[in-house]
Scaffold this motif. Structure first.
Motif, short mmCIF file in Angstrom:
data_model
loop_
_atom_site.label_atom_id
_atom_site.label_comp_id
_atom_site.label_asym_id
_atom_site.label_seq_id
_atom_site.Cartn_x
_atom_site.Cartn_y
_atom_site.Cartn_z
N VAL A 64 35.11 29.29 33.03
CA VAL A 64 36.29 30.04 33.37
C VAL A 64 36.88 29.81 34.62
O VAL A 64 36.05 30.22 35.85
CB VAL A 64 36.06 31.49 33.07
CG1 VAL A 64 37.52 31.90 33.17
CG2 VAL A 64 35.37 31.56 31.59
N THR A 66 40.57 29.91 37.56
CA THR A 66 41.72 30.54 37.70
C THR A 66 42.96 29.44 37.73
O THR A 66 43.98 29.78 37.23
CB THR A 66 41.79 31.43 38.88
OG1 THR A 66 41.32 30.51 39.82
CG2 THR A 66 40.56 32.31 38.77
N THR A 96 42.39 31.21 33.55
CA THR A 96 42.84 32.81 33.35
C THR A 96 44.46 32.69 34.01
O THR A 96 45.14 33.95 34.02
CB THR A 96 42.08 33.29 34.17
OG1 THR A 96 41.71 33.14 35.65
CG2 THR A 96 40.77 33.44 33.41
N GLU A 97 44.58 31.94 35.27
CA GLU A 97 45.88 32.06 35.87
C GLU A 97 45.82 33.40 36.81
O GLU A 97 46.91 34.00 36.92
CB GLU A 97 47.03 31.91 35.11
CG GLU A 97 47.12 30.64 34.42
CD GLU A 97 47.70 29.32 35.33
OE1 GLU A 97 47.87 29.68 36.32
OE2 GLU A 97 47.77 28.38 34.86
N GLU A 98 44.64 33.79 37.11
CA GLU A 98 44.49 35.19 37.94
C GLU A 98 44.91 36.30 37.05
O GLU A 98 45.24 37.16 37.87
CB GLU A 98 45.36 34.94 39.21
CG GLU A 98 44.77 33.78 40.01
CD GLU A 98 43.47 33.96 40.97
OE1 GLU A 98 42.92 34.87 40.56
OE2 GLU A 98 43.02 33.20 41.66
N ASP A 99 45.03 36.23 35.72
CA ASP A 99 45.33 37.41 35.01
C ASP A 99 44.26 38.08 34.39
O ASP A 99 43.58 37.58 33.63
CB ASP A 99 46.24 36.82 33.90
CG ASP A 99 46.81 38.10 33.13
OD1 ASP A 99 47.76 38.65 33.50
OD2 ASP A 99 46.49 38.03 31.81
N THR A 102 43.87 37.88 30.44
CA THR A 102 43.55 36.67 29.94
C THR A 102 42.15 36.32 30.18
O THR A 102 41.54 35.69 29.45
CB THR A 102 44.45 35.42 30.72
OG1 THR A 102 45.80 35.66 30.58
CG2 THR A 102 44.25 34.11 30.37
N GLU A 103 41.82 36.95 31.45
CA GLU A 103 40.11 36.94 31.64
C GLU A 103 39.26 37.66 30.52
O GLU A 103 38.18 37.19 30.25
CB GLU A 103 39.90 37.23 33.14
CG GLU A 103 38.50 37.20 33.39
CD GLU A 103 38.03 37.51 34.86
OE1 GLU A 103 38.02 36.79 35.84
OE2 GLU A 103 38.08 38.67 34.86
N ARG A 104 39.87 38.73 30.25
CA ARG A 104 39.06 39.47 29.13
C ARG A 104 39.12 38.75 27.79
O ARG A 104 37.88 38.58 27.34
CB ARG A 104 39.95 41.00 29.07
CG ARG A 104 39.67 41.65 30.27
CD ARG A 104 40.19 43.22 29.90
NE ARG A 104 40.09 43.93 31.08
CZ ARG A 104 40.77 45.06 31.58
NH1 ARG A 104 42.00 45.26 30.80
NH2 ARG A 104 40.29 45.78 32.37
N ASP A 105 40.28 38.00 27.47
CA ASP A 105 40.42 37.30 26.29
C ASP A 105 39.32 36.12 26.24
O ASP A 105 38.47 35.80 25.26
CB ASP A 105 41.90 36.72 26.13
CG ASP A 105 42.60 37.97 25.97
OD1 ASP A 105 42.29 38.83 25.38
OD2 ASP A 105 44.03 37.57 25.89
N ALA A 106 39.14 35.52 27.50
CA ALA A 106 38.33 34.39 27.57
C ALA A 106 36.99 34.93 27.67
O ALA A 106 36.02 34.11 26.93
CB ALA A 106 38.58 34.04 29.07
#
Length: 349
Positions: A64, A66, A96-99, A102-106
């Motif tokens: 993962v 960013t 994640t693009e620092e989001d 989105t990170e939680r989804d990953a």
């Protein structure tokens, strides 16, 4: 095409074929060669999903990151992927693009995929989702940024040391003042660079309160881009008006140095005769600027390799205490920060 097809063609058992293709020592070299040649002739491709069901392993690492456009992360990906290939694993990459959402989804996706381990560059806004992945039995190695209170292996750059050595070089080379052009982000990497810069000034009895200029992030839709030269250029235009001859500027990235170069050129300010410059990242274009840009080079390849090696140790059952590894960067001095009295173009690449 199945193992049974190859076995019937050669008059051996399917188990023998399986052991031969897996490289087991129980199969002689001559027979192994014949089996592999027949598998190639018949166009056999191993079914990774079936193998995973049998072995209980996905034979896959998750990674993962960013920003895919960050050259530092590109080198990390290559190093991790190389280690995966050497160990017979695949790599699942997520951005994640620092989001945070989105990170939680990953993290949730990695859990669903059943990856064997994960290399993670976190957005540093919470660890609950990583705790859940870890509690499920998936080992995690954090890279470049840590997470407070989250216990796992870490491999990163000693950003504090890199900025300290760069600022010290500028001051010891005769700079009358040193300024830092840094990202305005809440990440530990940027904070560590600021700390190293401030330590170098403090040791020499110099104030740092007015010596740091923060470059805001640029946002395009959901894509957060903290490395754009344009944002640094706009900040550098304000900074340049305060620079006296003999000053020096340390930038948080080589992209920021591009913006600074333009701002200095517009004012007819010579590098390094009037203002010396050092960047961070040592990106491929650094050595080809005019003058060649000095830069702090992070050991991206080594970081990726060490992170993957730690992960494979955990996958293989290591229960050793978590480790934190900070690798030192290398200060590459080129013409932009050479001796002001005798500076010549440094053609080092």
């Amino acid at each position: 095409m199945t193992l049974k097809t190859i076995a019937e063609s050669l008059g051996v058992s399917a188990k023998t074929v399986s052991r031969a293709l897996a490289g087991k020592d129980s199969v002689g070299e001559e027979l192994r060669t014949r089996i592999r040649a027949e598998a190639d002739r018949l166009g056999y491709v191993p079914n990774s999903m079936a193998r995973s069901l049998v072995s209980g392993s996905a034979m896959t690492l998750g990674m993962v990151i960013t920003h895919p456009a960050n050259p530092f992360y590109s080198l990390l990906i290559s190093a991790v992927e190389e280690r995966c290939r050497a160990n017979g694993y695949s790599l699942l990459l997520m951005v994640t693009e620092e989001d945070l959402e989105t990170e939680r989804d990953a993290a949730e996706a990695l859990l669903r995929w059943g990856v064997d381990g994960a290399v993670v560059i976190p957005v540093q806004e919470g660890a609950e989702h990583w705790e859940r992945l870890k509690d499920s039995g998936v080992p995690i190695v954090l890279v470049n940024r840590g997470l407070d209170g989250f216990e796992c292996d870490f491999v990163g750059v000693d950003h504090e040391r890199g900025a300290y050595e760069a600022a010290s070089h500028l001051l010891d080379s005769g700079a009358t003042s040193v300024h830092l052009l840094e990202e305005d982000v809440p990440f530990s990497s940027a904070a560590d660079r600021r700390a190293g810069f401030q330590r170098a000034l403090a040791e020499r009895g110099l104030p740092s309160d007015d010596a740091i200029t923060l470059v805001p992030q640029s946002t395009h839709g959901r894509r957060v881009l903290p490395w754009e030269p344009e944002a640094a250029y706009q900040c550098a235009r304000q900074l340049v008006s305060r620079l006296e001859p003999g000053a020096a500027v340390l930038t948080g990235s080589d992209y920021f140095a591009l913006g600074l170069y333009r701002a200095l050129a517009e004012k007819g300010i010579d590098i390094p005769g009037h203002v010396a410059v050092i960047g961070h990242g040592d990106l491929p274009f650094a050595a080809y600027l005019q003058p060649a840009l000095s830069s702090v080079r992070p050991p991206a390849d080594e970081i990726g390799a060490r992170a993957a090696d730690l992960l494979f140790e955990r996958i293989q059952g290591s229960t050793a205490p978590s480790v934190s590894i900070c690798l030192p960067p290398e200060l590459k001095i080129r013409a932009s920060a050479s001796d002001r009295d005798h500076h010549e173009p440094n053609r080092e690449n």
